[in-house]
Design a protein around this motif. Sequence first.
Motif, short mmCIF file in Angstrom:
data_model
loop_
_atom_site.label_atom_id
_atom_site.label_comp_id
_atom_site.label_asym_id
_atom_site.label_seq_id
_atom_site.Cartn_x
_atom_site.Cartn_y
_atom_site.Cartn_z
N ALA A 273 9.23 3.76 3.95
CA ALA A 273 9.49 3.00 5.18
C ALA A 273 10.56 3.68 6.04
O ALA A 273 10.43 3.71 7.27
N ALA A 274 11.59 4.22 5.43
CA ALA A 274 12.68 4.85 6.18
C ALA A 274 12.18 6.04 7.00
O ALA A 274 12.63 6.27 8.11
N VAL A 275 11.24 6.78 6.45
CA VAL A 275 10.67 7.94 7.16
C VAL A 275 9.71 7.46 8.23
O VAL A 275 9.74 7.90 9.37
N ARG A 276 8.85 6.50 7.86
CA ARG A 276 7.84 5.98 8.78
C ARG A 276 8.48 5.38 10.03
O ARG A 276 7.99 5.57 11.14
N LYS A 277 9.59 4.69 9.86
CA LYS A 277 10.26 4.04 11.00
C LYS A 277 10.81 5.06 12.00
O LYS A 277 10.99 4.74 13.17
N ARG A 278 11.06 6.27 11.55
CA ARG A 278 11.60 7.31 12.44
C ARG A 278 10.51 8.05 13.20
O ARG A 278 10.82 8.87 14.06
N MET A 279 9.26 7.76 12.88
CA MET A 279 8.14 8.45 13.53
C MET A 279 7.53 7.54 14.59
O MET A 279 7.57 6.32 14.47
N SER A 280 6.93 8.17 15.58
CA SER A 280 6.16 7.38 16.54
C SER A 280 4.89 6.91 15.84
O SER A 280 4.41 7.55 14.90
N LEU A 281 4.33 5.81 16.30
CA LEU A 281 3.11 5.29 15.71
C LEU A 281 1.98 6.31 15.82
O LEU A 281 1.22 6.53 14.87
N ALA A 282 1.90 6.98 16.98
CA ALA A 282 0.82 7.97 17.19
C ALA A 282 0.96 9.14 16.21
O ALA A 282 -0.03 9.60 15.64
N ALA A 283 2.19 9.63 16.00
CA ALA A 283 2.40 10.75 15.07
C ALA A 283 2.08 10.33 13.65
O ALA A 283 1.45 11.08 12.89
N TRP A 284 2.49 9.12 13.27
CA TRP A 284 2.22 8.62 11.93
C TRP A 284 0.72 8.48 11.69
O TRP A 284 0.21 8.93 10.67
N LYS A 285 0.02 7.88 12.65
CA LYS A 285 -1.44 7.71 12.51
C LYS A 285 -2.15 9.06 12.45
O LYS A 285 -3.08 9.24 11.67
N SER A 286 -1.72 9.99 13.26
CA SER A 286 -2.32 11.32 13.26
C SER A 286 -2.17 11.98 11.90
O SER A 286 -3.12 12.57 11.37
N LEU A 287 -0.99 11.89 11.33
CA LEU A 287 -0.75 12.47 10.00
C LEU A 287 -1.56 11.74 8.93
O LEU A 287 -2.15 12.37 8.05
N GLN A 288 -1.62 10.43 9.03
CA GLN A 288 -2.33 9.64 8.01
C GLN A 288 -3.83 9.92 7.98
O GLN A 288 -4.48 9.69 6.98
N ARG A 289 -4.37 10.42 9.06
CA ARG A 289 -5.80 10.77 9.06
C ARG A 289 -6.10 11.88 8.05
O ARG A 289 -7.24 12.02 7.60
N TRP A 290 -5.10 12.64 7.67
CA TRP A 290 -5.28 13.68 6.66
C TRP A 290 -5.58 13.08 5.29
O TRP A 290 -6.08 13.78 4.39
N ARG B 107 0.83 -1.22 0.00
CA ARG B 107 0.00 0.00 0.00
C ARG B 107 0.86 1.26 0.00
O ARG B 107 0.57 2.22 -0.71
N GLY B 108 1.91 1.28 0.80
CA GLY B 108 2.80 2.45 0.84
C GLY B 108 3.41 2.74 -0.51
O GLY B 108 3.44 3.89 -0.96
N GLU B 109 3.88 1.70 -1.19
CA GLU B 109 4.50 1.86 -2.49
C GLU B 109 3.47 2.34 -3.53
O GLU B 109 3.78 3.20 -4.35
N LEU B 110 2.27 1.78 -3.47
CA LEU B 110 1.21 2.23 -4.37
C LEU B 110 0.87 3.70 -4.13
O LEU B 110 0.64 4.46 -5.08
N SER B 111 0.86 4.08 -2.87
CA SER B 111 0.59 5.48 -2.53
C SER B 111 1.67 6.40 -3.07
O SER B 111 1.38 7.47 -3.62
N ILE B 112 2.92 5.99 -2.95
CA ILE B 112 4.03 6.79 -3.46
C ILE B 112 3.91 6.95 -4.98
O ILE B 112 4.06 8.05 -5.52
N ILE B 113 3.61 5.85 -5.67
CA ILE B 113 3.45 5.91 -7.13
C ILE B 113 2.29 6.84 -7.50
O ILE B 113 2.41 7.67 -8.41
N ALA B 114 1.18 6.72 -6.79
CA ALA B 114 0.02 7.59 -7.05
C ALA B 114 0.39 9.06 -6.82
O ALA B 114 -0.02 9.93 -7.60
N CYS B 115 1.16 9.33 -5.79
CA CYS B 115 1.59 10.71 -5.51
C CYS B 115 2.49 11.24 -6.62
O CYS B 115 2.34 12.39 -7.06
#
Length: 164
Positions: free
Chosen positions: A85-102, A25-33
């Motif tokens: 993945a490299a960026v996601r791994k450096r974030m807390s799960l809560a921060a990542w989920k909060s951003l993904q709600r956008w 899903r992450g890779e598909l999202s990157i391609i779509a972006c």
Amino acid sequence: MFIVVMYMGALNAKKPAISKLVGIRGELSIIACILTLGHNIVYGRHIFVNLFTNPAEMKPQALIASIISIIMIAIMLPLMLTSFAAVRKRMSLAAWKSLQRWAYVFFALIYAHVMVLFLPKFSEKYLDIIAYTFIFGAYAVLRVTKAVKTSKNTLPQREYAGKA
């Protein structure tokens, strides 16, 4: 591609077909972006220039669609970056989920953007309007249904204190 990414978040990830896609899903999202950025470069060479230099000369739907596009790009770029993945791994799960709600706002803005452009050409675009409305409407129903089911499963159960 965003439709596939959207629906993966709305469907049951335990289903075999969905679980295979969720892994990429992450890779598909990157391609779509990346494809979306290309779309914005092609159309933006003229439209965004007009937006920032001579907005009064733009047709109302082009002006509104351009403003929606700028907002979408501002939301999409952080979502794209955190799909790596490299960026996601450096974030807390809560921060990542909060951003993904956008992403929900982003998906709604895709629909709004398309409707602003297509509704003035209803006689030519009515099939497109029906298709987009069905795709986004079905997604909204599925996603809300999943959210309600998930919240029921995660809410603490309270014992009934009243008399039977």
